[in-house]
Design an enzyme around this catalytic site. Structure first.
Site, PDB file in Angstrom:
ATOM      1  N   LYS A  21      -6.779 -54.384  11.072  1.00  0.00           N
ATOM      2  CA  LYS A  21      -6.261 -55.285  12.100  1.00  0.00           C
ATOM      3  C   LYS A  21      -6.968 -56.624  11.879  1.00  0.00           C
ATOM      4  CE  LYS A  21      -4.568 -56.568  16.231  1.00  0.00           C
ATOM      5  NZ  LYS A  21      -4.979 -55.867  17.469  1.00  0.00           N
ATOM      6  N   VAL A  22      -6.202 -57.657  11.586  1.00  0.00           N
ATOM      7  CA  VAL A  22      -6.764 -58.969  11.278  1.00  0.00           C
ATOM      8  C   VAL A  22      -6.048 -60.042  12.103  1.00  0.00           C
ATOM      9  CG1 VAL A  22      -7.382 -58.298   8.919  1.00  0.00           C
ATOM     10  CG2 VAL A  22      -5.165 -59.402   9.360  1.00  0.00           C
ATOM     11  N   SER A  23      -6.566 -61.247  12.030  1.00  0.00           N
ATOM     12  CA  SER A  23      -5.898 -62.388  12.640  1.00  0.00           C
ATOM     13  C   SER A  23      -4.726 -62.821  11.771  1.00  0.00           C
ATOM     14  CB  SER A  23      -6.874 -63.566  12.768  1.00  0.00           C
ATOM     15  OG  SER A  23      -7.961 -63.252  13.588  1.00  0.00           O
ATOM     16  N   THR A  59      -6.750 -66.469  14.718  1.00  0.00           N
ATOM     17  CA  THR A  59      -5.579 -67.179  15.209  1.00  0.00           C
ATOM     18  C   THR A  59      -5.967 -68.068  16.378  1.00  0.00           C
ATOM     19  OG1 THR A  59      -4.278 -65.227  14.618  1.00  0.00           O
ATOM     20  CG2 THR A  59      -3.183 -66.913  15.945  1.00  0.00           C
ATOM     21  N   ALA A  60      -6.885 -67.583  17.210  1.00  0.00           N
ATOM     22  CA  ALA A  60      -7.336 -68.371  18.352  1.00  0.00           C
ATOM     23  C   ALA A  60      -7.883 -69.725  17.892  1.00  0.00           C
ATOM     24  CB  ALA A  60      -8.410 -67.602  19.122  1.00  0.00           C
ATOM     25  N   HIS A  80      -8.584 -61.753  24.352  1.00  0.00           N
ATOM     26  CA  HIS A  80      -8.582 -60.436  24.968  1.00  0.00           C
ATOM     27  C   HIS A  80      -8.688 -60.500  26.493  1.00  0.00           C
ATOM     28  CE1 HIS A  80      -8.599 -59.024  20.950  1.00  0.00           C
ATOM     29  NE2 HIS A  80      -9.883 -59.122  20.728  1.00  0.00           N
TER      30      HIS A  80
END
Length: 281
Positions: free
Chosen positions: A56-58, A108-109, A152
């Protein structure tokens, strides 16, 4: 595809909810998983080093890893009303020249923050420091940094730290593009081959469906890794980040990913990505 599949995802409720069935052997025909729990800055780094089979990655890290990893069309986090927030101790804080904590420079943030700040902070921020996401709000509260970019469940809990939201990256993105916001992607090594990649995608999708079919089944697993999150916040977290795009990106999901990476590339924030490299084998 034989043997155990090495996978890394976060201990956050959306990931443990989504992968519970698969990780516990409840998805018929799915490969056995060897799970590593890690925050997004760690999984992004693992992907850039080419470690593990599935991660699970950005979405923001894809331009650096798509030669080695394929984007799976399911299992990730993409949606509306779920964007990262910029927090500070005082409302209306001017970020020019200030120190801002972010969860990962490849997140991504942070990419969305850079796109936003290019217009909203003309003088530019000062120093950017990377902290695990659960350490960011305490750092802002305690004055160790001037502002923090949070992800989150922080959108549900930041007020309890006495903090104020300066901007919502999701609202900015959605107002500008009309598209959902791409946050976390599931990727798998291309070297596994097309049939194995399709089997992995099928397993991820089946695990999502199993989670929805019996939400209580994953309760103990989710709580064990929820980092002292309250049951109410846990439920809101899952409800926000696990949605139809988790089951399948679909045309709109892929369009959101392409648009984000194309805009970032146009501003020289990431390497250019071809549409073909995002296509699932």
């Amino acid at each position: 595809m034989t043997g155990t599949t090495r996978i890394a995802y976060s201990p956050c409720p959306n990931d443990t909810f989504v992968f519970h069935a698969w990780a516990h052997g409840l998805v018929p025909g799915a490969p056995e998983l060897d799970v590593t729990f890690a925050d997004i800055d760690v999984t992004n780094d693992l992907a850039e080093r080419g470690e593990l089979d599935v991660l699970k990655v950005s979405y923001a890290v894809l331009p650096w890893i798509l030669d080695e990893y394929a984007l799976l069309p399911c299992g990730g986090a993409l949606g509306r009303g779920c964007g990262p927030l910029v927090l500070a101790r005082e409302p209306g804080t001017d970020l020019s020249g200030r120190t801002v904590a972010v969860p990962s420079e490849r997140s991504t943030a942070y990419l969305l923050f850079r796109l936003w700040a290019a217009r909203a902070v003309p003088g530019g921020v000062g120093r950017v420091v990377v902290l695990p996401f659960h350490e960011i709000m305490p750092a802002v509260r305690d004055g160790r940094v001037d502002a923090g970019l949070v992800i989150h469940e922080a959108r549900f809990t930041y007020a309890s730290y006495g903090l104020h939201s300066l901007a919502d990256m999701g609202e900015h993105w959605e107002a500008k593009t009309g598209l959902p916001i791409p946050l976390g992607a599931i990727v798998a090594k291309r070297s596994l081959g097309g049939p194995a990649l399709r089997r992995l995608a099928d397993a991820a999708r089946a695990s999502v469906r199993a989670a929805w079919a019996d939400p209580s089944a994953s309760g103990a697993y989710v709580r064990a890794h929820a980092q002292e999150m309250s049951p109410e916040v846990t439920a809101r977290h899952i409800g926000l980040y696990v949605n139809d795009f988790t089951e399948d990106l679909g045309a709109e999901g892929y369009e959101a990913v392409r648009t984000l990476l194309a805009e970032a590339a146009a501003q020289d924030l990431v390497p250019q990505v071809s549409a073909e490299s995002l296509t699932f084998p």
